[in-house]
Design an enzyme around this catalytic site. Sequence first.
Site, PDB file in Angstrom:
ATOM      1  N   ALA A  34       0.833  -1.214   0.000  1.00 27.26           N
ATOM      2  CA  ALA A  34       0.000   0.000   0.000  1.00 27.26           C
ATOM      3  C   ALA A  34       0.865   1.260   0.000  1.00 27.26           C
ATOM      4  O   ALA A  34       0.402   2.342  -0.347  1.00 27.26           O
ATOM      5  CB  ALA A  34      -0.907  -0.003   1.229  1.00 27.26           C
ATOM      6  N   ARG A  48     -21.981  -5.334  21.406  1.00 30.70           N
ATOM      7  CA  ARG A  48     -20.608  -5.041  21.831  1.00 30.70           C
ATOM      8  C   ARG A  48     -20.017  -6.187  22.652  1.00 30.70           C
ATOM      9  O   ARG A  48     -18.806  -6.409  22.664  1.00 30.70           O
ATOM     10  CB  ARG A  48     -20.604  -3.748  22.659  1.00 30.70           C
ATOM     11  CG  ARG A  48     -19.224  -3.307  22.992  1.00 30.70           C
ATOM     12  CD  ARG A  48     -19.182  -1.955  23.657  1.00 30.70           C
ATOM     13  NE  ARG A  48     -17.801  -1.532  23.814  1.00 30.70           N
ATOM     14  CZ  ARG A  48     -17.421  -0.347  24.191  1.00 30.70           C
ATOM     15  NH1 ARG A  48     -18.321   0.581  24.444  1.00 30.70           N
ATOM     16  NH2 ARG A  48     -16.147  -0.050  24.321  1.00 30.70           N
ATOM     17  N   GLU A 131     -14.992  -4.683  -4.708  1.00 28.99           N
ATOM     18  CA  GLU A 131     -14.477  -5.952  -5.260  1.00 28.99           C
ATOM     19  C   GLU A 131     -15.143  -7.161  -4.613  1.00 28.99           C
ATOM     20  O   GLU A 131     -15.475  -8.148  -5.277  1.00 28.99           O
ATOM     21  CB  GLU A 131     -12.953  -6.028  -5.049  1.00 28.99           C
ATOM     22  CG  GLU A 131     -12.322  -7.292  -5.578  1.00 28.99           C
ATOM     23  CD  GLU A 131     -12.452  -7.420  -7.084  1.00 28.99           C
ATOM     24  OE1 GLU A 131     -11.837  -6.618  -7.796  1.00 28.99           O
ATOM     25  OE2 GLU A 131     -13.195  -8.307  -7.553  1.00 28.99           O
ATOM     26  N   VAL A 134     -18.734  -9.096  -5.691  1.00 28.27           N
ATOM     27  CA  VAL A 134     -18.944 -10.073  -6.761  1.00 28.27           C
ATOM     28  C   VAL A 134     -17.930 -11.198  -6.618  1.00 28.27           C
ATOM     29  O   VAL A 134     -16.720 -10.972  -6.681  1.00 28.27           O
ATOM     30  CB  VAL A 134     -18.799  -9.442  -8.162  1.00 28.27           C
ATOM     31  CG1 VAL A 134     -19.112 -10.473  -9.240  1.00 28.27           C
ATOM     32  CG2 VAL A 134     -19.711  -8.238  -8.308  1.00 28.27           C
ATOM     33  N   GLY A 136     -16.783 -13.026  -4.163  1.00 25.17           N
ATOM     34  CA  GLY A 136     -15.899 -13.095  -2.991  1.00 25.17           C
ATOM     35  C   GLY A 136     -14.445 -12.808  -3.280  1.00 25.17           C
ATOM     36  O   GLY A 136     -14.063 -11.672  -3.582  1.00 25.17           O
ATOM     37  N   ILE A 138     -12.486 -13.697  -5.704  1.00 27.55           N
ATOM     38  CA  ILE A 138     -11.982 -13.656  -7.091  1.00 27.55           C
ATOM     39  C   ILE A 138     -11.879 -12.197  -7.534  1.00 27.55           C
ATOM     40  O   ILE A 138     -12.871 -11.473  -7.460  1.00 27.55           O
ATOM     41  CB  ILE A 138     -12.940 -14.406  -8.050  1.00 27.55           C
ATOM     42  CG1 ILE A 138     -13.270 -15.804  -7.516  1.00 27.55           C
ATOM     43  CG2 ILE A 138     -12.348 -14.473  -9.439  1.00 27.55           C
ATOM     44  CD1 ILE A 138     -14.343 -16.534  -8.311  1.00 27.55           C
ATOM     45  N   GLU A 192     -27.715 -20.391   3.749  1.00 26.37           N
ATOM     46  CA  GLU A 192     -28.318 -19.713   4.899  1.00 26.37           C
ATOM     47  C   GLU A 192     -29.536 -20.511   5.375  1.00 26.37           C
ATOM     48  O   GLU A 192     -30.089 -21.313   4.618  1.00 26.37           O
ATOM     49  CB  GLU A 192     -28.834 -18.330   4.462  1.00 26.37           C
ATOM     50  CG  GLU A 192     -27.831 -17.465   3.763  1.00 26.37           C
ATOM     51  CD  GLU A 192     -26.937 -16.714   4.739  1.00 26.37           C
ATOM     52  OE1 GLU A 192     -27.354 -16.548   5.893  1.00 26.37           O
ATOM     53  OE2 GLU A 192     -25.834 -16.343   4.342  1.00 26.37           O
ATOM     54  N   LYS A 207     -25.121  -9.923  -8.806  1.00 20.76           N
ATOM     55  CA  LYS A 207     -23.728  -9.925  -9.259  1.00 20.76           C
ATOM     56  C   LYS A 207     -23.620  -9.726 -10.774  1.00 20.76           C
ATOM     57  O   LYS A 207     -22.738  -9.001 -11.240  1.00 20.76           O
ATOM     58  CB  LYS A 207     -23.056 -11.231  -8.834  1.00 20.76           C
ATOM     59  CG  LYS A 207     -22.953 -11.347  -7.312  1.00 20.76           C
ATOM     60  CD  LYS A 207     -22.567 -12.752  -6.902  1.00 20.76           C
ATOM     61  CE  LYS A 207     -22.574 -12.936  -5.404  1.00 20.76           C
ATOM     62  NZ  LYS A 207     -22.469 -14.343  -5.009  1.00 20.76           N
ATOM     63  N   GLY A 308     -16.872 -16.710   1.941  1.00 19.11           N
ATOM     64  CA  GLY A 308     -16.069 -17.179   3.071  1.00 19.11           C
ATOM     65  C   GLY A 308     -15.228 -16.056   3.628  1.00 19.11           C
ATOM     66  O   GLY A 308     -14.919 -15.074   2.942  1.00 19.11           O
TER      67      GLY A 308
HETATM   68  N1  LIG Z   1     -20.025 -14.059   4.225  1.00 16.09           N
HETATM   69  C1  LIG Z   1     -19.501 -14.099   2.999  1.00 16.09           C
HETATM   70  O1  LIG Z   1     -18.853 -15.067   2.605  1.00 16.09           O
HETATM   71  C2  LIG Z   1     -19.707 -12.938   2.058  1.00 16.09           C
HETATM   72  C3  LIG Z   1     -19.171 -13.012   0.769  1.00 16.09           C
HETATM   73  C4  LIG Z   1     -19.313 -11.911  -0.083  1.00 16.09           C
HETATM   74  C5  LIG Z   1     -20.013 -10.800   0.338  1.00 16.09           C
HETATM   75  N2  LIG Z   1     -20.568 -10.776   1.575  1.00 16.09           N
HETATM   76  C6  LIG Z   1     -21.299  -9.581   1.991  1.00 16.09           C
HETATM   77  O2  LIG Z   1     -20.610  -9.000   3.087  1.00 16.09           O
HETATM   78  C7  LIG Z   1     -21.532  -8.353   3.945  1.00 16.09           C
HETATM   79  C8  LIG Z   1     -21.352  -8.890   5.363  1.00 16.09           C
HETATM   80  O3  LIG Z   1     -21.580 -10.286   5.345  1.00 16.09           O
HETATM   81  P1  LIG Z   1     -21.243 -11.219   6.591  1.00 16.09           P
HETATM   82  O4  LIG Z   1     -21.374 -12.616   6.102  1.00 16.09           O
HETATM   83  O5  LIG Z   1     -19.992 -10.799   7.237  1.00 16.09           O
HETATM   84  O6  LIG Z   1     -22.493 -10.909   7.524  1.00 16.09           O
HETATM   85  P2  LIG Z   1     -22.684 -11.290   9.080  1.00 16.09           P
HETATM   86  O7  LIG Z   1     -21.739 -12.351   9.484  1.00 16.09           O
HETATM   87  O8  LIG Z   1     -24.135 -11.479   9.266  1.00 16.09           O
HETATM   88  O9  LIG Z   1     -22.241  -9.938   9.817  1.00 16.09           O
HETATM   89  C9  LIG Z   1     -22.984  -8.767   9.772  1.00 16.09           C
HETATM   90  C10 LIG Z   1     -22.454  -7.806  10.793  1.00 16.09           C
HETATM   91  O10 LIG Z   1     -23.197  -6.605  10.715  1.00 16.09           O
HETATM   92  C11 LIG Z   1     -23.605  -6.239  12.039  1.00 16.09           C
HETATM   93  N3  LIG Z   1     -24.894  -5.541  11.948  1.00 16.09           N
HETATM   94  C12 LIG Z   1     -26.034  -5.996  11.397  1.00 16.09           C
HETATM   95  N4  LIG Z   1     -27.002  -5.068  11.500  1.00 16.09           N
HETATM   96  C13 LIG Z   1     -26.452  -4.019  12.134  1.00 16.09           C
HETATM   97  C14 LIG Z   1     -26.930  -2.773  12.557  1.00 16.09           C
HETATM   98  N5  LIG Z   1     -28.196  -2.420  12.339  1.00 16.09           N
HETATM   99  N6  LIG Z   1     -26.072  -1.922  13.171  1.00 16.09           N
HETATM  100  C15 LIG Z   1     -24.792  -2.287  13.405  1.00 16.09           C
HETATM  101  N7  LIG Z   1     -24.271  -3.471  13.021  1.00 16.09           N
HETATM  102  C16 LIG Z   1     -25.098  -4.316  12.407  1.00 16.09           C
HETATM  103  C17 LIG Z   1     -23.717  -7.509  12.824  1.00 16.09           C
HETATM  104  O11 LIG Z   1     -23.571  -7.217  14.189  1.00 16.09           O
HETATM  105  P3  LIG Z   1     -23.603  -8.367  15.336  1.00 16.09           P
HETATM  106  O12 LIG Z   1     -22.433  -9.252  15.042  1.00 16.09           O
HETATM  107  O13 LIG Z   1     -23.409  -7.627  16.602  1.00 16.09           O
HETATM  108  O14 LIG Z   1     -24.924  -9.044  15.196  1.00 16.09           O
HETATM  109  C18 LIG Z   1     -22.548  -8.313  12.239  1.00 16.09           C
HETATM  110  O15 LIG Z   1     -21.364  -8.021  12.917  1.00 16.09           O
HETATM  111  C19 LIG Z   1     -22.909  -8.601   3.340  1.00 16.09           C
HETATM  112  O16 LIG Z   1     -23.266  -7.522   2.521  1.00 16.09           O
HETATM  113  C20 LIG Z   1     -22.696  -9.834   2.492  1.00 16.09           C
HETATM  114  O17 LIG Z   1     -23.595  -9.931   1.392  1.00 16.09           O
HETATM  115  C21 LIG Z   1     -20.419 -11.822   2.455  1.00 16.09           C
END
Ligand SMILES: NC(=O)c1ccc[n+]([C@@H]2O[C@H](COP(=O)([O-])OP(=O)(O)OC[C@H]3O[C@@H](n4cnc5c(N)ncnc54)[C@H](OP(=O)(O)O)[C@@H]3O)[C@@H](O)[C@H]2O)c1
Length: 435
Positions: A34, A48, A131, A134, A136, A138, A192, A207, A308
């Site tokens: 960076a 928290r 990035e 779409v 993950g 890649i 899910e 995507k 992931g």
């Molecule tokens: N998981 C994957 O492999 C993956 C891949 C590509 C893209 N994504 C995208 O990445 C994003 C996050 O995915 P993730 O899998 O990490 O989701 P996740 O595990 O459900 O985590 C979501 C986080 O957001 C917090 N949160 C939810 N609502 C909130 C609110 N109102 N105020 C403050 N914090 C809030 C949650 O808090 P708490 O922990 O306290 O409940 C949690 O820490 C999504 O847009 C998803 O589509 C995920």
Amino acid sequence: MAEPLRVALAGLGTVGTGVIRLLETNRAMVEGRAGRPIEIVAVSARDRARDRGVDLSSYAWVDDMQAMAERGDVNVVVELVGGADGPALTLARAALDAGKGLITANKAMVAHHGLALAELAALHSAPFKFEAAVAGGIPVVKGIREGAAANALDRIYGILNGTCNYILSEMERTGADFDDMLRSAQEKGYAEADPTFDVEGVDAAHKIAILAAIGFGARIDFEAVETTGIGEVRAADITQAKTLGYVVRLVGAAHLEDVGGRRSMLQRVRPCLVPLGHPLAAVKGPTNAVVAEGNFSGRLLFQGAGAGEGPTASAVVADLIDIARGDLGPPFSVSVDALETIMQADPGERQGRDYIRFSVNDRPGVLAEITAAMRDAGVSIESLIQHGRDHDGGEVLVAMVTHDGPERCVTKAIDLLDGSPSLTAPPLVMPILKD
Ligand SMILES: NC(=O)c1ccc[n+]([C@@H]2O[C@H](COP(=O)([O-])OP(=O)(O)OC[C@H]3O[C@@H](n4cnc5c(N)ncnc54)[C@H](OP(=O)(O)O)[C@@H]3O)[C@@H](O)[C@H]2O)c1
């Protein structure tokens, strides 16, 4: 020492904690690439007290994540909360309004609001990157936007949802039906508890809409993506496809047509038959793969883990590195005011071959009724297979592959058979992917 890039991280779930782990593990290397340190200064999530398996003690905890956008010590807000609207979108807008960089993994938000966010980013000369939204890990957004930037692309397609690909490739491996393999995907953490967005193709539609916008320089148009999920695909279809030399995959595809300088695009997500020799046929399990065809590069294939903790964090941190280096390039390949409104192509004009499966009552004359409808609609049949009696009652399956022809003829044939007492379920049409 150069000024660090200071980051606020909203969302500490799978991806958020992955970003923290990656920055801890690869700190020196990331800093070297960076050109300056990347420091998380503030974090936010709902609870928290939750133990997230990472040390948060050196970061400021922010209860109201919207306050992150206003912090004077933050250069970039990373939104890893999720949801097309709601708090994620409010934060994204506030960050850009405050002139901060915005990084998100949120494909739903980018598909629905990416254009408005890109306009806001341009207005405030703020970087906006996605990035991880779409496929993950890649680097396909960067690959298409930058690596293939010298090409005219007319076709982008791929396997964009790991859950569906796991289910379909496990149906292929085990011979089991959709419901059983969906359960297995849930048990293994690939699906899910509510798998609707995945199995109905909505996630893949988000995507492909993003990739079409980047690849074609188009104003993103998620609403125009025609979407069919995998819930109607049966084990018998997969077996049949195999004997014909194909596998079944959920394919998100965007095609650009240029007729006399008038550009139109067709964006779709559908289960398709993929020839065994095609690179997408070898993509199994939760893996993703994207093909882009450029007029000078030829066919490009991007493949890897589409989701992931580690892979998605890798994509988020790559965006952070770009911003730390001062990359302010447009999020969708060209500046937002140069993005074109591209009209939607008529799907009836699509020229191709299809697999059509009918579930019918086992009685005389049914086959003649189907073939008559095909003839009347102008569909030419390449091969036709009638399965033996199905186990439940008098239902049998009739599968056919059509010769190359316009899709409108297949649609007409299906319409002609609509309401026929011979059919026990609506026919399933799966396009055959061109090699
Ligand atoms: N998981 C994957 O492999 C993956 C891949 C590509 C893209 N994504 C995208 O990445 C994003 C996050 O995915 P993730 O899998 O990490 O989701 P996740 O595990 O459900 O985590 C979501 C986080 O957001 C917090 N949160 C939810 N609502 C909130 C609110 N109102 N105020 C403050 N914090 C809030 C949650 O808090 P708490 O922990 O306290 O409940 C949690 O820490 C999504 O847009 C998803 O589509 C995920």
